[in-house]
Design an enzyme around this catalytic site. Structure first.
Site, PDB file in Angstrom:
ATOM      1  N   GLU A   1     -31.439 -12.888  54.893  1.00  0.00           N
ATOM      2  CA  GLU A   1     -30.368 -12.584  53.932  1.00  0.00           C
ATOM      3  C   GLU A   1     -30.846 -11.753  52.737  1.00  0.00           C
ATOM      4  O   GLU A   1     -30.569 -12.097  51.592  1.00  0.00           O
ATOM      5  CB  GLU A   1     -29.733 -13.891  53.441  1.00  0.00           C
TER       6      GLU A   1
ATOM      7  N   ASP B   1     -27.122 -29.691  57.725  1.00  0.00           N
ATOM      8  CA  ASP B   1     -26.358 -29.772  56.481  1.00  0.00           C
ATOM      9  C   ASP B   1     -24.873 -29.537  56.760  1.00  0.00           C
ATOM     10  O   ASP B   1     -24.029 -29.806  55.904  1.00  0.00           O
ATOM     11  CB  ASP B   1     -26.869 -28.766  55.444  1.00  0.00           C
TER      12      ASP B   1
ATOM     13  N   ASP C   1     -37.045 -20.597  46.868  1.00  0.00           N
ATOM     14  CA  ASP C   1     -35.751 -19.950  47.132  1.00  0.00           C
ATOM     15  C   ASP C   1     -35.219 -19.413  45.821  1.00  0.00           C
ATOM     16  O   ASP C   1     -35.913 -19.466  44.793  1.00  0.00           O
ATOM     17  CB  ASP C   1     -34.772 -20.928  47.797  1.00  0.00           C
TER      18      ASP C   1
ATOM     19  N   HIS D   1     -34.123 -13.934  48.500  1.00  0.00           N
ATOM     20  CA  HIS D   1     -34.083 -15.307  47.971  1.00  0.00           C
ATOM     21  C   HIS D   1     -35.146 -15.503  46.895  1.00  0.00           C
ATOM     22  O   HIS D   1     -35.857 -16.514  46.879  1.00  0.00           O
ATOM     23  CB  HIS D   1     -34.277 -16.333  49.099  1.00  0.00           C
TER      24      HIS D   1
END
Ligand code: ACM
Ligand code: ZN
Length: 535
Positions: A340, A435, A195, A286
């Site tokens: 993203e 999370d 990431d 990422h």
């Protein structure tokens, strides 16, 4: 000695409840017949298996039965006190199993390895909770109630994703996670290995990805803020583990990575527990640390996200990385990420603009889709199948890609993808992001939700591979905190993925959960107590 009537009654009830009411399996099996009597596990007994193909399952069962009992239990080909039987003709897609427990012995039979380990998970849960302890427990009679269970899952994809990038988890911690996955019949471990903040898998051809990219000075956001919270809430599970700090070139750095040997060991350990490992190497977004290591991968060489797709050298890099990954991970499915992406950066890159023009692409969405399709062709040439987050739909996706529906605010992803013929893994933020914070209603909301949309045709429903929860670790720096976020939510999710909807019952689940919480405690898991104000 004289007993009062009340004491006798209590004794009688406690004995009978041990004998009769100890079937609290999660996920709820399809069919359970409870019989009279118990099987007692003793030192000197054996585990037999009828085929070399399941020898490794016998070894796994021996570990599960000896860790806390300290018994001497042998494994051997042939019959044993506990027998594992692979039925023929076998079908690798048939995960069903039969588990028979009688006072004389135990038999687990199934059509494939996965079925056998599913039976083992149920058997583990029939013994006293202390069986899950990591150390030897004295003074316990290790009985399992006599039962006959016939069982099979609704979904063949029952996944958990772990993110060891934002905070690192050692091989040992990862193995513990896998063992708890196996206890609740999860069978896909999605390992998010790269990431923006770090690269966690060693790649021989690009060693800087881990020599540099696996270590960082604590970041102001996810690292320092987490530590501030640890202090203000007096919560040591939010402190960055000191064991992951090193002095590198005179600077204190935080991180870690998996050698290829360690990756192989994790894959082997998972396979022994019937778990396929899906590696995710996130591309083309990422990738901030990737482009810091090798700036030529970025647009204009600026060392920023995303990867520049206008240069052949990026494709060479991607193919070289994936080639090494393929050698480590035998499972046919691999995950390209795709989420993203800061696509606007490509608008300002001469190489990207040239490529977009040459390929006749309409916009940057189609440009990412073009990259994903090219990578899919490479995957397929290597016998692999591509999976990606639901952004891979934008700009057009090939019909053979599997889409992970993650964006809860895009509720039509499963509907749209399956209408196009794409398979879907269901893991929307709404329920499946472990999370995300919890309150005292979270568990019930998850258990009683329709996680899989109910408006699909039966053809579309066949394309739903299953359900997964994702554990992103920006704010989860330790194993203890991770367990607090995951358990007992994961048990509810396991049941959503395994048990037919009409058999799911919140009140019944809650009853079985009390026994399971004892199991989690025995295993040393820092689960979230049902009634707590702790967030
Ligand atoms: C994601 O949560 N970015 C897939
Ligand atoms: Zn570019």
């Amino acid at each position: 000695m004289k007993y009062s009537f009340n004491i006798l009654l209590v004794l009688l009830l406690s004995v009978s409840s041990r004998v009769g009411a100890a079937v609290n399996i999660v996920p709820q099996p399809t069919h359970v017949d409870e019989n009279i009597g118990v099987f007692t596990l003793k030192s000197g007994q054996s585990i037999g298996y009828n085929s070399a193909q399941i020898a490794s399952a016998a070894t796994y069962l021996r570990t599960a039965l000896t860790r806390a009992t300290g018994f001497n239990i042998s494994t051997r080909q042939g019959k044993g006190t506990i027998s594992l039987e692979l039925l023929t003709p076998g079908d690798n897609r048939d995960e069903s199993y039969t588990l028979q427990v009688t006072p004389q012995g135990v038999t687990i039979s199934a059509f494939c390895y996965s079925g056998i380990v599913n039976g083992i998970a149920s058997l583990r849960q029939l013994f006293p909770p202390e069986l899950e302890s990591q150390t030897i427990q004295k003074g316990i009679t290790w009985t399992a109630p006599a039962v006959e269970i016939q069982d099979q899952p609704v979904y063949h994809w029952r996944g958990l994703m772990l993110d060891p990038v934002r905070h690192f988890y050692s091989v040992e911690e990862t193995k513990r996670f896998l063992d708890h996955m196996a206890l609740y019949k999860f069978n896909k471990f999605h390992w998010h290995l790269t990431d923006g903040q770090a690269w966690r898998i060693h790649i021989n051809k690009y060693p800087k990805l881990t020599s540099f990219g696996a270590w960082r000075k604590p970041l102001p956001d996810i690292d320092q803020q987490t530590e501030s919270r640890a202090k203000s809430e007096n919560n040591p599970t939010l402190l960055l583990p000191r064991k992951y700090f090193r002095t590198i070139d005179g600077e204190e750095k935080y991180g870690g990575f998996y050698t290829q040997q360690e990756v192989r060991e994790v894959v082997r350990y998972a396979a022994q527990r019937g778990i396929d490992v899906v590696p995710e190497i996130d591309m083309p977004g990422h990738n901030w640390i990737t482009t810091q290591c090798y700036p030529w991968l970025s647009c204009g060489g600026d060392g920023n996200d995303p990867l520049c797709l206008g240069k052949q050298s990026t494709f060479d890099f991607a193919e070289n990385v994936w080639s090494e990954v393929f050698r480590l991970f035998p499972y046919e499915y691999v995950h390209i990420g795709g989420d993203e992406v800061y696509r606007n950066r490509w608008q300002r890159c001469a190489d990207c603009q040239k490529r977009i023009k040459e390929e006749g692409l309409k916009d940057v969405n189609e440009y990412q889709a073009w990259f994903t399709k090219k990578m899919e062709q490479f995957f397929n040439k290597n016998g692999r199948k591509l999976m990606g987050w639901d952004e891979i739909l934008e700009g057009g996706v090939s019909q053979t890609a599997t889409v992970y529906w993650w964006r809860g605010d895009h509720p039509d992803v499963a509907q749209k993808s399956t209408a196009m013929g794409n398979e879907v893994v269901v893991c929307p933020t709404t329920y499946c992001y472990f999370d995300y914070g919890q309150d005292n209603q979270t568990l019930e909301r998850l258990y009683t939700a329709n996680i899989v949309p109910t408006d699909l045709t039966s053809e579309q429903h066949c394309l739903i591979k299953g359900i997964q929860a994702n554990i992103w670790c920006e704010w989860i720096p330790t194993e203890a905190r991770m367990q607090f976020m995951v358990f007992p939510r994961a048990l509810a999710l396991a049941e959503k993925a395994w048990t037919p909807t009409q058999q799911q019952s919140w009140s019944n689940f809650k009853q079985r959960l009390s026994d399971q919480l004892l199991r989690l405690s025995a295993a040393g898991i820092n689960y979230r107590p049902l009634e707590t104000d702790i967030k």
